[in-house]
Design a protein around this motif. Structure first.
Motif, PDB file in Angstrom:
ATOM      1  N   ILE A 138       0.814  -1.212   0.000  1.00  6.76           N
ATOM      2  CA  ILE A 138       0.000   0.000   0.000  1.00  6.76           C
ATOM      3  C   ILE A 138       0.848   1.263   0.000  1.00  6.76           C
ATOM      4  N   ASP A 139       2.030   1.210   0.618  1.00  3.99           N
ATOM      5  CA  ASP A 139       2.895   2.394   0.614  1.00  3.99           C
ATOM      6  C   ASP A 139       3.441   2.671  -0.790  1.00  3.99           C
ATOM      7  N   ASN A 140       3.787   1.615  -1.521  1.00  6.07           N
ATOM      8  CA  ASN A 140       4.230   1.796  -2.906  1.00  6.07           C
ATOM      9  C   ASN A 140       3.125   2.436  -3.740  1.00  6.07           C
ATOM     10  N   VAL A 141       1.898   1.949  -3.561  1.00  8.07           N
ATOM     11  CA  VAL A 141       0.762   2.515  -4.297  1.00  8.07           C
ATOM     12  C   VAL A 141       0.587   3.988  -3.929  1.00  8.07           C
ATOM     13  N   TYR A 142       0.683   4.288  -2.642  1.00 10.20           N
ATOM     14  CA  TYR A 142       0.513   5.671  -2.169  1.00 10.20           C
ATOM     15  C   TYR A 142       1.528   6.607  -2.831  1.00 10.20           C
ATOM     16  N   PRO A 202      -8.288  -1.607   2.786  1.00  9.47           N
ATOM     17  CA  PRO A 202      -6.898  -1.207   2.997  1.00  9.47           C
ATOM     18  C   PRO A 202      -6.826   0.141   3.726  1.00  9.47           C
ATOM     19  N   LYS A 203      -5.774   0.302   4.524  1.00  5.26           N
ATOM     20  CA  LYS A 203      -5.603   1.576   5.231  1.00  5.26           C
ATOM     21  C   LYS A 203      -4.129   1.930   5.333  1.00  5.26           C
ATOM     22  N   ASP A 254       1.169   1.085  13.154  1.00  4.78           N
ATOM     23  CA  ASP A 254      -0.128   1.503  13.679  1.00  4.78           C
ATOM     24  C   ASP A 254      -1.067   0.293  13.730  1.00  4.78           C
ATOM     25  N   LYS A 255      -1.842   0.188  14.816  1.00  2.00           N
ATOM     26  CA  LYS A 255      -2.718  -0.969  14.997  1.00  2.00           C
ATOM     27  C   LYS A 255      -3.809  -1.062  13.931  1.00  2.00           C
ATOM     28  N   THR A 256      -4.146   0.055  13.316  1.00  5.91           N
ATOM     29  CA  THR A 256      -5.211   0.044  12.308  1.00  5.91           C
ATOM     30  C   THR A 256      -4.679  -0.163  10.889  1.00  5.91           C
ATOM     31  N   TYR A 257      -3.370  -0.357  10.753  1.00  7.65           N
ATOM     32  CA  TYR A 257      -2.780  -0.564   9.424  1.00  7.65           C
ATOM     33  C   TYR A 257      -3.359  -1.815   8.760  1.00  7.65           C
ATOM     34  N   GLN A 258      -3.670  -1.691   7.477  1.00  4.45           N
ATOM     35  CA  GLN A 258      -4.159  -2.833   6.704  1.00  4.45           C
ATOM     36  C   GLN A 258      -3.687  -2.695   5.267  1.00  4.45           C
ATOM     37  N   ASP A 259      -2.901  -3.664   4.805  1.00  3.57           N
ATOM     38  CA  ASP A 259      -2.446  -3.651   3.417  1.00  3.57           C
ATOM     39  C   ASP A 259      -3.574  -4.156   2.515  1.00  3.57           C
ATOM     40  N   PHE A 260      -3.387  -3.996   1.219  1.00  4.84           N
ATOM     41  CA  PHE A 260      -4.320  -4.587   0.266  1.00  4.84           C
ATOM     42  C   PHE A 260      -4.346  -6.101   0.446  1.00  4.84           C
ATOM     43  N   GLU A 261      -5.504  -6.698   0.227  1.00  3.08           N
ATOM     44  CA  GLU A 261      -5.584  -8.158   0.227  1.00  3.08           C
ATOM     45  C   GLU A 261      -5.342  -8.712  -1.174  1.00  3.08           C
ATOM     46  N   VAL A 296      -3.227   0.968  -9.251  1.00  4.29           N
ATOM     47  CA  VAL A 296      -2.859   2.364  -9.525  1.00  4.29           C
ATOM     48  C   VAL A 296      -3.641   2.907 -10.716  1.00  4.29           C
ATOM     49  N   VAL A 297      -3.793   2.097 -11.756  1.00  2.71           N
ATOM     50  CA  VAL A 297      -4.555   2.520 -12.934  1.00  2.71           C
ATOM     51  C   VAL A 297      -5.996   2.851 -12.549  1.00  2.71           C
ATOM     52  N   GLU A 298      -6.596   2.009 -11.701  1.00  5.33           N
ATOM     53  CA  GLU A 298      -7.989   2.235 -11.291  1.00  5.33           C
ATOM     54  C   GLU A 298      -8.109   3.477 -10.405  1.00  5.33           C
ATOM     55  N   ILE A 299      -7.146   3.685  -9.508  1.00  2.00           N
ATOM     56  CA  ILE A 299      -7.167   4.881  -8.658  1.00  2.00           C
ATOM     57  C   ILE A 299      -7.020   6.129  -9.522  1.00  2.00           C
ATOM     58  N   ALA A 300      -6.114   6.075 -10.486  1.00  2.00           N
ATOM     59  CA  ALA A 300      -5.920   7.209 -11.391  1.00  2.00           C
ATOM     60  C   ALA A 300      -7.202   7.508 -12.158  1.00  2.00           C
ATOM     61  N   PHE A 301      -7.865   6.450 -12.629  1.00  2.00           N
ATOM     62  CA  PHE A 301      -9.116   6.619 -13.360  1.00  2.00           C
ATOM     63  C   PHE A 301     -10.174   7.285 -12.481  1.00  2.00           C
ATOM     64  N   TYR A 302     -10.178   6.947 -11.196  1.00  2.00           N
ATOM     65  CA  TYR A 302     -11.132   7.541 -10.253  1.00  2.00           C
ATOM     66  C   TYR A 302     -10.975   9.060 -10.201  1.00  2.00           C
TER      67      TYR A 302
END
Length: 226
Positions: free
Chosen positions: A2-6, A158-159, A175-182, A192-198
């Motif tokens: 998720i950090d790479n995506v961010y 994800p968070k 952080d206790k609430t951290y959640q990577d993509f499944e 990333v392509v889908e986020i960009a499209f959004y």
């Protein structure tokens, strides 16, 4: 992942004049995109033999199947009377229902009613039938009190979690609430392509690969300057 995506998304949005998005905005879009990709996987599997969408790489069958399998859950459900069995919480899709070693034939409601009221093909514990609606999982004969259900749960949202350092959010996976993509790394480009499209940016995975490569070169140059 998720950090790479961010990082890639922030670079991409800055490059296209969108500025910086907040972590909350990023997390909200990530949840939408991940849910969309998961919901499309069954159709991707059906079309995988002849599907080549312009700008997308073809995902292999094994990757898609393994991705769905990660969400697979099997559990026993019980009831005290002949009311429907309670639906598993946060269920994406029911795959199968068993009474002991016998699979329940899940039917459309109208066909289910015909079978249950038929004089010639009454359901039995060896040939149980059922249907699924908003009330739960109905199974006949009515004296069945326990069933085994295999289903796909909803993916966890994800968070990207962070600390504020000098007024800037810095990634904090502790952080206790951290959640990577499944979703696995195989889906990074598609995410990333889908986020960009959004955000209104039309991007192909080929373009994204160039962007990621350039970002890596820039980071290496920064490291060499230290």
């Amino acid at each position: 992942m998720i950090d790479n995506v961010y990082k890639v998304v922030q670079v991409l949005l800055n490059k296209n004049g969108y500025g910086v998005i907040t972590p909350d905005e990023f997390n909200n879009v990530c949840a939408i995109v991940q849910a969309k990709i998961f919901s499309n996987i069954p159709n991707d599997l059906r079309l995988i033999q002849n599907r080549k969408i312009q700008g997308y790489s073809t995902m292999t069958r094994s990757v898609l199947e393994q991705t769905l399998y990660k969400l697979s859950v099997t559990e026993d459900l019980e009831r005290v009377d002949d009311t429907p069995f309670p639906f598993p919480v946060k269920t994406l899709k029911v795959d199968s229902v068993y009474v002991g070693d016998n699979m329940v034939s899940l039917l459309p409601p109208d066909q289910f009613r015909r079978v249950v009221t038929s004089k010639y093909c009454k359901p039995s514990t060896k040939l149980p039938v059922g249907f699924i609606d908003e009330d739960g999982i109905s199974v006949y004969p009515g004296d069945i009190k326990t069933i085994e259900v295999t289903y796909k749960r909803n993916p966890r949202n994800p968070k990207w979690t962070y600390k504020n350092i000098n007024g800037k959010p810095v990634f904090n996976p502790l952080d206790k609430t951290y959640q990577d993509f499944e979703l696995s790394e195989h889906f990074l480009d598609k995410i990333v392509v889908e986020i960009a499209f959004y955000f209104g940016i039309h991007l192909r995975e080929m373009d994204l690969a160039q962007l990621i490569a350039q970002r890596q070169v820039n980071e290496e140059q920064k490291d060499n300057m230290l």
